[in-house]
Design a protein around this motif. Structure first.
Motif, mmCIF file in Angstrom:
data_model
loop_
_atom_site.group_PDB
_atom_site.id
_atom_site.type_symbol
_atom_site.label_atom_id
_atom_site.label_comp_id
_atom_site.label_asym_id
_atom_site.label_seq_id
_atom_site.Cartn_x
_atom_site.Cartn_y
_atom_site.Cartn_z
ATOM 1 N N GLN A 62 -26.042 -24.360 -43.022
ATOM 2 C CA GLN A 62 -25.847 -24.342 -41.583
ATOM 3 C C GLN A 62 -24.571 -25.088 -41.195
ATOM 4 O OE1 GLN A 62 -28.509 -26.612 -39.121
ATOM 5 N NE2 GLN A 62 -28.441 -25.141 -37.450
ATOM 6 N N TYR A 63 -24.268 -26.140 -41.919
ATOM 7 C CA TYR A 63 -23.095 -26.962 -41.596
ATOM 8 C C TYR A 63 -21.932 -26.683 -42.554
ATOM 9 C CZ TYR A 63 -25.867 -29.616 -38.279
ATOM 10 O OH TYR A 63 -26.629 -29.987 -37.201
ATOM 11 N N ALA A 64 -21.910 -25.476 -43.122
ATOM 12 C CA ALA A 64 -20.862 -25.154 -44.093
ATOM 13 C C ALA A 64 -19.465 -25.277 -43.497
ATOM 14 C CB ALA A 64 -21.077 -23.743 -44.643
ATOM 15 N N SER A 65 -19.323 -24.954 -42.203
ATOM 16 C CA SER A 65 -18.003 -25.036 -41.569
ATOM 17 C C SER A 65 -17.694 -26.434 -41.047
ATOM 18 C CB SER A 65 -17.911 -24.028 -40.417
ATOM 19 O OG SER A 65 -18.933 -24.262 -39.471
ATOM 20 N N HIS A 66 -18.701 -27.326 -41.029
ATOM 21 C CA HIS A 66 -18.487 -28.707 -40.580
ATOM 22 C C HIS A 66 -19.207 -29.672 -41.527
ATOM 23 C CE1 HIS A 66 -16.727 -27.311 -36.813
ATOM 24 N NE2 HIS A 66 -17.742 -26.472 -36.705
ATOM 25 N N PRO A 67 -18.885 -29.657 -42.803
ATOM 26 C CA PRO A 67 -19.618 -30.504 -43.745
ATOM 27 C C PRO A 67 -19.440 -31.995 -43.474
ATOM 28 C CG PRO A 67 -17.663 -29.552 -44.777
ATOM 29 C CD PRO A 67 -17.813 -28.885 -43.453
ATOM 30 N N ASP A 68 -18.362 -32.359 -42.763
ATOM 31 C CA ASP A 68 -18.116 -33.768 -42.469
ATOM 32 C C ASP A 68 -19.154 -34.346 -41.509
ATOM 33 O OD1 ASP A 68 -16.724 -31.851 -40.733
ATOM 34 O OD2 ASP A 68 -16.138 -33.615 -39.573
ATOM 35 N N GLN A 69 -19.908 -33.480 -40.797
ATOM 36 C CA GLN A 69 -20.922 -33.967 -39.872
ATOM 37 C C GLN A 69 -22.216 -34.364 -40.581
ATOM 38 O OE1 GLN A 69 -21.600 -31.234 -36.649
ATOM 39 N NE2 GLN A 69 -19.585 -31.583 -35.749
ATOM 40 N N LEU A 70 -22.365 -33.967 -41.834
ATOM 41 C CA LEU A 70 -23.584 -34.308 -42.560
ATOM 42 C C LEU A 70 -23.509 -35.739 -43.085
ATOM 43 C CD1 LEU A 70 -24.242 -31.043 -44.600
ATOM 44 C CD2 LEU A 70 -25.562 -31.910 -42.664
ATOM 45 N N PRO A 71 -24.647 -36.419 -43.130
ATOM 46 C CA PRO A 71 -24.674 -37.767 -43.706
ATOM 47 C C PRO A 71 -24.545 -37.685 -45.221
ATOM 48 C CG PRO A 71 -26.890 -37.066 -43.188
ATOM 49 C CD PRO A 71 -25.972 -35.994 -42.664
ATOM 50 N N PRO A 72 -24.406 -38.830 -45.897
ATOM 51 C CA PRO A 72 -24.386 -38.824 -47.368
ATOM 52 C C PRO A 72 -25.648 -38.139 -47.906
ATOM 53 C CG PRO A 72 -23.764 -40.979 -46.528
ATOM 54 C CD PRO A 72 -24.223 -40.180 -45.342
ATOM 55 N N VAL A 75 -29.051 -39.871 -47.719
ATOM 56 C CA VAL A 75 -29.610 -39.952 -46.363
ATOM 57 C C VAL A 75 -30.147 -38.595 -45.938
ATOM 58 C CG1 VAL A 75 -29.095 -40.440 -43.939
ATOM 59 C CG2 VAL A 75 -28.076 -41.847 -45.742
ATOM 60 N N LEU A 76 -29.390 -37.526 -46.222
ATOM 61 C CA LEU A 76 -29.823 -36.176 -45.864
ATOM 62 C C LEU A 76 -31.142 -35.832 -46.559
ATOM 63 C CD1 LEU A 76 -29.307 -33.471 -44.467
ATOM 64 C CD2 LEU A 76 -27.924 -32.798 -46.452
ATOM 65 N N GLN A 77 -31.245 -36.164 -47.836
ATOM 66 C CA GLN A 77 -32.470 -35.870 -48.568
ATOM 67 C C GLN A 77 -33.679 -36.594 -47.965
ATOM 68 O OE1 GLN A 77 -31.163 -36.970 -52.538
ATOM 69 N NE2 GLN A 77 -31.166 -34.825 -53.174
ATOM 70 N N LYS A 78 -33.480 -37.850 -47.552
ATOM 71 C CA LYS A 78 -34.569 -38.598 -46.927
ATOM 72 C C LYS A 78 -34.994 -37.966 -45.614
ATOM 73 C CE LYS A 78 -33.122 -43.063 -48.884
ATOM 74 N NZ LYS A 78 -32.523 -44.388 -48.558
ATOM 75 N N GLY A 216 -15.125 -43.904 -33.162
ATOM 76 C CA GLY A 216 -14.516 -42.576 -33.203
ATOM 77 C C GLY A 216 -15.372 -41.491 -33.820
ATOM 78 N N MET A 217 -16.555 -41.827 -34.336
ATOM 79 C CA MET A 217 -17.406 -40.789 -34.920
ATOM 80 C C MET A 217 -17.933 -39.870 -33.818
ATOM 81 S SD MET A 217 -20.907 -41.102 -37.247
ATOM 82 C CE MET A 217 -20.029 -41.673 -38.713
ATOM 83 N N ASP A 218 -17.904 -38.567 -34.063
ATOM 84 C CA ASP A 218 -18.463 -37.598 -33.135
ATOM 85 C C ASP A 218 -19.943 -37.886 -32.929
ATOM 86 O OD1 ASP A 218 -18.299 -34.822 -31.776
ATOM 87 O OD2 ASP A 218 -19.961 -34.613 -33.191
ATOM 88 N N PHE A 219 -20.418 -37.768 -31.657
ATOM 89 C CA PHE A 219 -21.803 -38.114 -31.346
ATOM 90 C C PHE A 219 -22.777 -37.251 -32.130
ATOM 91 C CE2 PHE A 219 -25.767 -38.303 -29.075
ATOM 92 C CZ PHE A 219 -25.839 -39.615 -28.615
ATOM 93 N N ASN A 220 -22.503 -35.940 -32.236
ATOM 94 C CA ASN A 220 -23.399 -35.058 -32.986
ATOM 95 C C ASN A 220 -23.486 -35.475 -34.442
ATOM 96 O OD1 ASN A 220 -23.720 -33.688 -30.641
ATOM 97 N ND2 ASN A 220 -22.686 -31.822 -31.276
ATOM 98 N N ALA A 221 -22.332 -35.839 -35.011
ATOM 99 C CA ALA A 221 -22.323 -36.278 -36.405
ATOM 100 C C ALA A 221 -23.113 -37.578 -36.562
ATOM 101 C CB ALA A 221 -20.891 -36.468 -36.886
ATOM 102 N N ARG A 225 -26.500 -38.330 -38.794
ATOM 103 C CA ARG A 225 -26.485 -39.409 -39.787
ATOM 104 C C ARG A 225 -27.544 -40.478 -39.514
ATOM 105 N NH1 ARG A 225 -22.211 -41.486 -43.313
ATOM 106 N NH2 ARG A 225 -21.075 -39.640 -42.638
ATOM 107 N N TYR A 226 -27.754 -40.823 -38.230
ATOM 108 C CA TYR A 226 -28.572 -41.992 -37.923
ATOM 109 C C TYR A 226 -29.911 -41.693 -37.254
ATOM 110 C CZ TYR A 226 -24.311 -44.705 -38.813
ATOM 111 O OH TYR A 226 -23.196 -45.268 -39.390
ATOM 112 N N SER A 227 -30.046 -40.549 -36.574
ATOM 113 C CA SER A 227 -31.233 -40.330 -35.759
ATOM 114 C C SER A 227 -32.457 -39.992 -36.612
ATOM 115 C CB SER A 227 -30.982 -39.204 -34.758
ATOM 116 O OG SER A 227 -32.113 -39.015 -33.927
#
Length: 448
Positions: A62-72, A75-78, A216-221, A225-227
């Motif tokens: 889903q985030y293939a075009s914006h991989p930088d928005q994904l957490p490490p 974190v993603l696995q958790k 400077g981190m984008d809110f969606n990103a 990552r954190y929500s």
């Protein structure tokens, strides 16, 4: 189409079959892939590494075009594992309550998905398989989605009611008159029964997210990552909501914000929240087109075949149009519709879609006083005469309906959130892979 399937498969990937089973030893021995492993136990069910991997891949697609928005990755696995666990617990609870989803229910859901994307069910199957999916699993995941929705409806139905006085109070409140806001949020949850150290850890995580946004981190990103919220992987977007749908403390904060502003970390009943105001709009008058029409309905019966009903309708049409016989008199004598026949077929004033899609389409084709050719619906053969149209101010009625829905949505959201927190805290959950445990997760006895 690829974007649609990626999004759909992402949603369905976290709704995996309710009872995962380990591969049989004989089959495993002959397979070229390594043996699967259990990564988590949820009550009497298990989640496999392969299931987690599939769900994570769906998020990455889903985030293939914006991989930088994904957490490490850890974190993603958790995050994804937590969703899988919660989904599995909901399915178990639904099954315990006797919720049943039939093949016909799933067939209808498949047809709905296909229709929304201008496909036939066969074309949808082909599209899923072209993108590497298994259609049987796709159907199972749709079934799980329906199951959880029915569980949600059951919980909300039993715990949410809205009174007329609540609607009156809301309509007179300044927050309701303030209009709607488009929000995004980050939620850092506080575990049920948390001690002071756990609350402090949640607050520190919220402050860390806020610092990242200010840096400077984008809110969606940052939301991804954190929500901890269920919509985290959607960037925390809450869509358009009325201010009265927000807890009072949040509404007071939002009223002081301008589009683009980000709030401080606000303490709520379930954790800490960071809000971003994306946009706002004021309420406006709600004008609706209404139609006045009358009809004659000829229905097949034990004594009237479908062909005879069609011929009867055609004969009546000719008597009205060519012989200029009175429509109302014929409706009283011949129409089989119990709600309009005695009134000469008069349907009154109504909104276009009130009598169904077929009649709505006919209304759009007719001019005032024009009589339609006979047409068929499930009720039988109709002759429709459009008598007039008007613009009606439905602001008050729509506002009241929206207020009822707003109050109900707010109560339902809180009720189901409380239900999920209780469900999770009272369940036996054992995450067997140490690196997949989130803060606050305790391994079961005997776990590494």
């Amino acid at each position: 189409m690829k974007q649609f399937l990626a999004s759909l498969l992402l949603a369905l990937a976290i709704m995996l079959p309710a009872h995962a089973q380990l591969m049989a030893p004989a089959a495993a021995a002959s397979a070229s892939q390594p043996l699967d492993r259990i990564v988590a136990v949820a009550n009497d069910d298990v989640i496999l590494q392969s299931e987690l991997n599939d769900a994570v891949r769906s998020v990455q697609q889903q985030y293939a075009s914006h991989p930088d928005q994904l957490p490490p990755m850890n974190v993603l696995q958790k995050q994804v594992l937590d969703r899988l666990i919660l989904m599995r617990l909901q399915i178990q609870k639904a099954q315990d309550q006797g919720v049943h989803v039939s093949d016909a229910d799933i067939d209808q859901a498949v047809a709905g998905v296909a229709q929304q994307n201008k496909l036939t069910p066969e074309q949808l199957r082909a599209a899923v398989e072209r993108n590497g999916g298994d259609f049987a699993q796709f159907r199972q995941q749709l079934g799980d989605q329906i199951t959880v929705q029915r569980l949600h409806d059951s919980v909300v139905r039993d715990s949410v009611s809205v009174t007329d006085s609540e609607i009156d109070n809301l309509l007179s409140s300044p927050t309701y008159k303030a209009g709607e806001v488009h929000l995004a949020h980050i939620q850092v949850s506080i575990p049920s029964g948390a001690d002071a150290a756990a609350i402090q850890a949640s607050q520190a995580k919220a402050e860390q997210a806020l610092a990242a946004i200010k840096g400077g981190m984008d809110f969606n990103a940052a939301a991804i990552r954190y929500s901890d919220a269920a919509d985290a992987l959607d960037g925390g977007d809450l869509g358009w909501r009325r201010l009265d749908e927000m807890p009072p403390a949040f509404a007071d904060t939002i009223e002081t914000m301008k589009p683009g502003d980000v709030s401080a970390a606000l303490r709520g009943p379930t954790g800490f929240h960071i809000l971003k105001l994306i946009g706002q709009r004021q309420p406006s008058r709600q004008m609706v087109t209404e139609f006045h029409a009358r009809q004659i309905v000829i229905s097949p019966s034990e004594l009237v075949t479908p062909a005879q009903a069609q011929q009867k309708a055609q004969d009546l049409y000719n008597r009205i149009v060519n012989k200029h016989e009175d429509f109302a008199t014929l409706a009283k004598e011949e129409s089989k519709d119990p709600t309009t026949a005695n009134a000469g077929g008069d349907m009154g004033w109504f909104q276009q879609s009130q009598w169904g899609t077929i009649i709505a389409n006919k209304l759009a084709e007719l001019k005032d006083n024009e009589v339609s050719q006979p047409f068929q619906t499930q009720a039988g053969w109709h002759i429709l005469q459009r008598l007039g149209s008007r613009q009606s101010d439905q602001t008050d009625e729509i506002a009241r309906d929206q207020a009822r829905q707003s109050i109900g949505n707010r109560k339902a959201e809180q009720a189901y959130d409380d239900f999920l927190r209780d469900l999770r805290s009272n369940a036996y959950v054992n995450i067997l892979v140490p690196e997949l445990r989130a803060a606050g997760d305790q391994p079961a006895a005997g776990s590494p």
